[in-house]
Write a protein that holds these residues in place. Structure first.
Motif, PDB file in Angstrom:
ATOM      1  N   UNK A  93       9.427  -7.181   5.924  1.00 45.22           N
ATOM      2  CA  UNK A  93      10.620  -6.543   6.477  1.00 45.22           C
ATOM      3  C   UNK A  93      10.810  -5.174   5.859  1.00 45.22           C
ATOM      4  N   UNK A  94      11.501  -4.312   6.613  1.00 45.05           N
ATOM      5  CA  UNK A  94      11.854  -3.004   6.104  1.00 45.05           C
ATOM      6  C   UNK A  94      10.865  -1.923   6.498  1.00 45.05           C
ATOM      7  N   UNK A  95      11.207  -0.677   6.211  1.00 45.74           N
ATOM      8  CA  UNK A  95      10.279   0.431   6.485  1.00 45.74           C
ATOM      9  C   UNK A  95       8.938   0.177   5.809  1.00 45.74           C
ATOM     10  N   UNK A  96       7.855   0.440   6.536  1.00 50.92           N
ATOM     11  CA  UNK A  96       6.523   0.119   6.023  1.00 50.92           C
ATOM     12  C   UNK A  96       6.203   0.913   4.768  1.00 50.92           C
ATOM     13  N   UNK A  97       5.639   0.223   3.769  1.00 43.49           N
ATOM     14  CA  UNK A  97       5.198   0.848   2.524  1.00 43.49           C
ATOM     15  C   UNK A  97       3.775   0.376   2.224  1.00 43.49           C
ATOM     16  N   UNK A  98       3.047   1.159   1.455  1.00 43.36           N
ATOM     17  CA  UNK A  98       1.693   0.788   1.050  1.00 43.36           C
ATOM     18  C   UNK A  98       1.760  -0.061  -0.212  1.00 43.36           C
ATOM     19  N   UNK A  99       1.048  -1.180  -0.209  1.00 44.47           N
ATOM     20  CA  UNK A  99       0.972  -2.061  -1.374  1.00 44.47           C
ATOM     21  C   UNK A  99      -0.448  -1.968  -1.937  1.00 44.47           C
ATOM     22  N   UNK A 100      -0.655  -1.011  -2.836  1.00 51.95           N
ATOM     23  CA  UNK A 100      -1.998  -0.756  -3.349  1.00 51.95           C
ATOM     24  C   UNK A 100      -2.453  -1.803  -4.355  1.00 51.95           C
ATOM     25  N   UNK A 101      -1.524  -2.611  -4.851  1.00 55.19           N
ATOM     26  CA  UNK A 101      -1.875  -3.682  -5.793  1.00 55.19           C
ATOM     27  C   UNK A 101      -1.550  -5.036  -5.193  1.00 55.19           C
ATOM     28  N   UNK A 104      -2.572  -8.399  -6.877  1.00 54.89           N
ATOM     29  CA  UNK A 104      -2.200  -8.463  -8.286  1.00 54.89           C
ATOM     30  C   UNK A 104      -0.914  -9.266  -8.389  1.00 54.89           C
ATOM     31  N   UNK A 105      -0.535  -9.634  -9.601  1.00 56.43           N
ATOM     32  CA  UNK A 105       0.730 -10.345  -9.767  1.00 56.43           C
ATOM     33  C   UNK A 105       1.934  -9.418  -9.652  1.00 56.43           C
ATOM     34  N   UNK A 106       1.706  -8.114  -9.712  1.00 54.50           N
ATOM     35  CA  UNK A 106       2.789  -7.142  -9.600  1.00 54.50           C
ATOM     36  C   UNK A 106       2.490  -6.181  -8.466  1.00 54.50           C
ATOM     37  N   UNK A 107       3.460  -5.998  -7.575  1.00 54.00           N
ATOM     38  CA  UNK A 107       3.356  -4.948  -6.566  1.00 54.00           C
ATOM     39  C   UNK A 107       4.338  -3.841  -6.905  1.00 54.00           C
ATOM     40  N   UNK A 108       4.030  -2.635  -6.439  1.00 48.75           N
ATOM     41  CA  UNK A 108       4.928  -1.507  -6.589  1.00 48.75           C
ATOM     42  C   UNK A 108       4.893  -0.699  -5.310  1.00 48.75           C
ATOM     43  N   UNK A 109       5.969  -0.008  -5.020  1.00 49.86           N
ATOM     44  CA  UNK A 109       6.018   0.879  -3.870  1.00 49.86           C
ATOM     45  C   UNK A 109       7.109   1.910  -4.131  1.00 49.86           C
ATOM     46  N   UNK A 110       7.015   3.042  -3.440  1.00 48.72           N
ATOM     47  CA  UNK A 110       7.967   4.123  -3.645  1.00 48.72           C
ATOM     48  C   UNK A 110       8.727   4.334  -2.346  1.00 48.72           C
ATOM     49  N   UNK A 111       9.920   3.765  -2.210  1.00 51.33           N
ATOM     50  CA  UNK A 111      10.644   3.831  -0.931  1.00 51.33           C
ATOM     51  C   UNK A 111      11.123   5.242  -0.619  1.00 51.33           C
ATOM     52  N   UNK A 112      10.893   5.660   0.631  1.00 44.10           N
ATOM     53  CA  UNK A 112      11.333   6.986   1.066  1.00 44.10           C
ATOM     54  C   UNK A 112      12.716   6.950   1.688  1.00 44.10           C
ATOM     55  N   UNK A 373      -3.054  10.464  -4.725  1.00 45.35           N
ATOM     56  CA  UNK A 373      -2.319  10.333  -5.995  1.00 45.35           C
ATOM     57  C   UNK A 373      -1.782   8.926  -6.214  1.00 45.35           C
ATOM     58  N   UNK A 374      -1.454   8.243  -5.123  1.00 41.20           N
ATOM     59  CA  UNK A 374      -0.959   6.868  -5.263  1.00 41.20           C
ATOM     60  C   UNK A 374      -2.054   5.950  -5.790  1.00 41.20           C
ATOM     61  N   UNK A 375      -3.290   6.155  -5.333  1.00 42.91           N
ATOM     62  CA  UNK A 375      -4.409   5.383  -5.875  1.00 42.91           C
ATOM     63  C   UNK A 375      -4.608   5.700  -7.354  1.00 42.91           C
ATOM     64  N   UNK A 376      -4.520   6.961  -7.690  1.00 40.52           N
ATOM     65  CA  UNK A 376      -4.697   7.381  -9.081  1.00 40.52           C
ATOM     66  C   UNK A 376      -3.661   6.729  -9.994  1.00 40.52           C
ATOM     67  N   UNK A 377      -2.452   6.519  -9.464  1.00 35.45           N
ATOM     68  CA  UNK A 377      -1.395   5.900 -10.259  1.00 35.45           C
ATOM     69  C   UNK A 377      -1.783   4.531 -10.796  1.00 35.45           C
ATOM     70  N   UNK A 378      -2.629   3.811 -10.061  1.00 38.57           N
ATOM     71  CA  UNK A 378      -2.953   2.440 -10.450  1.00 38.57           C
ATOM     72  C   UNK A 378      -3.997   2.368 -11.560  1.00 38.57           C
ATOM     73  N   UNK A 379      -4.549   3.521 -11.969  1.00 41.62           N
ATOM     74  CA  UNK A 379      -5.644   3.545 -12.929  1.00 41.62           C
ATOM     75  C   UNK A 379      -5.120   3.769 -14.339  1.00 41.62           C
ATOM     76  N   UNK A 380      -5.599   2.985 -15.259  1.00 43.16           N
ATOM     77  CA  UNK A 380      -5.227   3.152 -16.656  1.00 43.16           C
ATOM     78  C   UNK A 380      -5.764   4.481 -17.179  1.00 43.16           C
TER      79      UNK A 380
END
Length: 664
Positions: A93-101, A104-112, A373-380
């Protein structure tokens, strides 16, 4: 909008976490009683980060509190009595967001935009029961301009390295960032740079949520805060004292087969990157063969055949790797070289990149393969642990790749949210692929494919030649040995961590230049091991002949100046083309890349000498220049130059993983 199902036990509250009992009437096919009692209300996690594991709950769900537009939001599934297996998130539900993880046990997204975002997670709980659970995250508009964003909410197994970075998304200059841990076992936050911190995930008795708050103060005095969520997974790694453990003492992160439909999907992780692996029970090639065994003689593997061998920590890595091959492997070199591997592991926590003969697989750092940049965010961002080796020496041995008198590796400021192209990806990953795959071909050259025994493991097939010193690197070092004892000693200091002697610390850049230039190595890293010697030579040859890119090497004093402005005491571009070195390169290439005609080595251009007395920076352009122009280049380092320098020093040491090989 995404259509909304009717999830059980969800709430549109601003802050939400569901605490789920192992035997509660959740997903996973549990059968309700004919006249069920009303379910108890779902408790809510407070803004202080209350523990989602209470009572006898087998697992729990949690989110961040007070989610705002423009700031990363997060949700997590937590194992309370054991491990969560195979999590997979989808948006409901809700405006579509990318779930790059999403796996994983944790998802993150940046709502616009503000709204209610719904998510469903499927997983196997600690009891082995398949579960399906739903939750919603309510996002509201901020009361003031967002000046602080922290990326990235994530999950990590205990003992793993984690980095968190703060941003001022408005583009304002950041005056300071202060970090405070607000929940979970206390960890030691170390600096990555002024805006980023790193730490080692602590040992925990069960999955445990850590929370951190970063407060950003901009140059004009405005401030803002944002919280980050890190889930530490309870996962016991193999002990360094376990003599039979393939990965004893190593940190093995969560990965999975990129293609679930691959005929090797069930074997990939188990046979190549599982902390429970024993070198007494390595997978035979009948379970996970070399790629060459799936390819008809004289043929080039298809991209599909390669992708059936790919293991990832995030799906975007598999997508980018596939695109990399389709775009940049038009001559088939990478796919031919991959025939000597059993698998390709692409991981956000793989650092340094390496090849391991025990499994026949290559392990590649995700930092070389991001596009957005969103992909880069997931990298240690934690640096290679060997970056400080050799700091007591009185010289620097520098390297870079150059094309048309320009640096080949581009700088991408993490604060600027830049998207890369496939050409950028080739520049960042091409040299690494050539290098690591040369290692694979050193241990398993094409001439050995026909005699592979499927009842033995990859290592079982390699070990006899290894014991008999018949690897390609053995043959090359026997026919064309490196002779400088001084450089061999320095190689152990710089790349293996041996403590330097007083004599070694006193060597000047001029002395080291004399030792190195008189020998046959193309780079200092060749003195780490004979395996690196061959890998460096073939890597440089392929970069020159296939991509038109040449490698620079130089010796400069470590004298208090910046490396870029220190005077070059000796340096060359394209050393691999030295007539004294070509015969050993030709022998190595004939064995590891036999499809290349020998004329490729013959066509290597002669080395170009650097201008002694000028800086490393000014020697990037080796076209004739007037002395005054060279002097003008001796200026303060830009941010890009500083980044390139740091990456150069790290990447000189990222190739070899110091793992013992299995018994044989």
């Amino acid at each position: 909008m995404i259509s909304t199902p009717s999830p059980r036990g969800t709430s549109a509250a601003l802050t939400l976490a569901l605490l789920l009992a192992a035997c509660g009437g959740g997903g996973g096919g549990s059968t309700p009683a004919p006249t069920p009692a009303p379910p108890p209300p779902a408790p809510t996690v407070s803004t202080t980060g209350a523990d989602p594991c209470t009572g006898s709950n087998a697992y729990g769900l949690t989110t961040l509190a007070g989610e705002l537009v423009g700031k990363q939001a997060a949700a997590a599934v937590v194992g309370c009595t054991g491990a969560i297996v195979a999590p997979e998130w989808t948006q409901t539900a809700g405006p579509a967001v990318a779930l790059l993880s999403a796996k994983s046990q944790v998802i993150h997204f940046e709502p616009a935009v503000a709204g209610t975002y719904g998510f469903r997670v499927r997983f196997t709980d600690p009891s082995g029961t398949a579960r399906t659970e739903d939750l919603t995250v309510a996002v509201t508009a901020p009361a003031q301009a967002v000046r602080a964003v922290v990326r990235n909410h994530q999950a990590v197994r205990m003992g793993g390295k984690i980095s968190l970075r703060a941003w001022a998304p408005t583009g304002e200059s950041v005056n300071s960032v202060s970090w405070v841990q607000t929940a979970g076992p206390t960890v030691s936050l170390q600096n990555v740079d002024p805006l980023a911190k790193q730490f080692v995930a602590p040992e925990v008795a069960r999955d445990t949520v850590l929370r951190f708050r970063a407060t950003v103060t901009t140059a004009n005095g405005a401030s803002d805060s944002h919280e980050a969520l890190v889930l530490v997974e309870r996962h016991v790694q193999a002990s360094a004292s376990d003599a039979n453990a393939v990965w004893g003492g190593d940190h093995i992160s969560r990965v999975y087969a990129y293609r679930a439909s691959s005929p090797y999907a069930s074997a990939l992780v188990r046979c190549t990157y599982d902390s429970a692996q024993s070198d007494r029970a390595l997978c035979p090639l009948s379970q996970l063969p070399f790629l060459a065994q799936d390819v008809a003689a004289g043929q080039i593997p298809t991209v599909e055949q390669v992708m059936d061998r790919v293991i990832v920590s995030h799906d975007w890595l598999g997508e980018n790797f596939e695109q990399f091959l389709r775009t940049n492997d038009t001559r088939g070199d990478f796919r031919r070289m991959l025939m000597s591997t059993t698998a390709i592991v692409l991981g956000a926590h793989v650092r340094p990149s390496f090849y391991y003969a025990g499994t026949g697989a290559i392990y590649l750092d995700a930092d070389n393969f991001w596009l957005t940049p969103e992909q880069r965010d997931t990298i240690d961002e934690a640096p290679d642990y060997r970056a400080g080796f050799g700091n007591s020496l009185s010289y620097y041995g520098l390297w870079r790749y150059a094309k048309d008198n320009r640096g080949y590796l581009a700088y991408f400021d993490p604060q600027r949210r830049v998207t890369r192209t496939q050409a950028d990806l080739l520049a960042d990953a091409g040299w690494l692929m050539y290098h690591e795959l040369t290692h694979a071909l050193d241990f398993m050259p094409p001439g050995q494919y026909a005699g592979l025994n499927p009842s033995l493991s990859a290592w079982g097939n390699i070990a006899p030649r290894f014991s008999a010193r018949q690897l390609v690197s053995d043959l090359v070092s026997s026919a064309y040995p490196l002779t400088s004892t001084e450089m061999k000693g320095l190689g152990q200091v710089k790349f293996q961590g041996v403590t330097a002697t007083a004599t070694q610390n006193a060597y000047t850049a001029d002395q080291v230049a004399g030792f190195f230039s008189a020998d046959l190595a193309t780079d200092e890293y060749a003195y780490s091991t004979s395996r690196e010697d061959v890998a460096m030579s073939v890597e440089e040859m392929l970069m020159s002949r296939r991509l038109g890119v040449q490698r620079d090497v130089a010796m400069v004093p470590r004298n208090g100046e910046t490396i870029q402005t220190s005077n070059v005491r000796w340096g060359q571009r394209g050393r691999v083309g030295d007539p004294r070195i070509k015969p050993r390169v030709r022998q190595a290439a004939s064995l590891v890349v036999p499809w290349l005609p020998s004329t490729e080595v013959d066509a290597l251009p002669a080395p170009v000498q650097m201008r002694v007395g000028e800086s490393w920076s000014s020697n990037l352009n080796l076209s004739p220049v007037r002395p005054a122009e060279a002097n003008d280049r001796r200026q303060a380092l830009s941010a890009a130059e500083q980044w390139q320098l740091r990456k150069m020093m790290e990447r000189q040491q990222v190739h070899e993983h110091p793992k013992r090989l299995p018994a044989h």
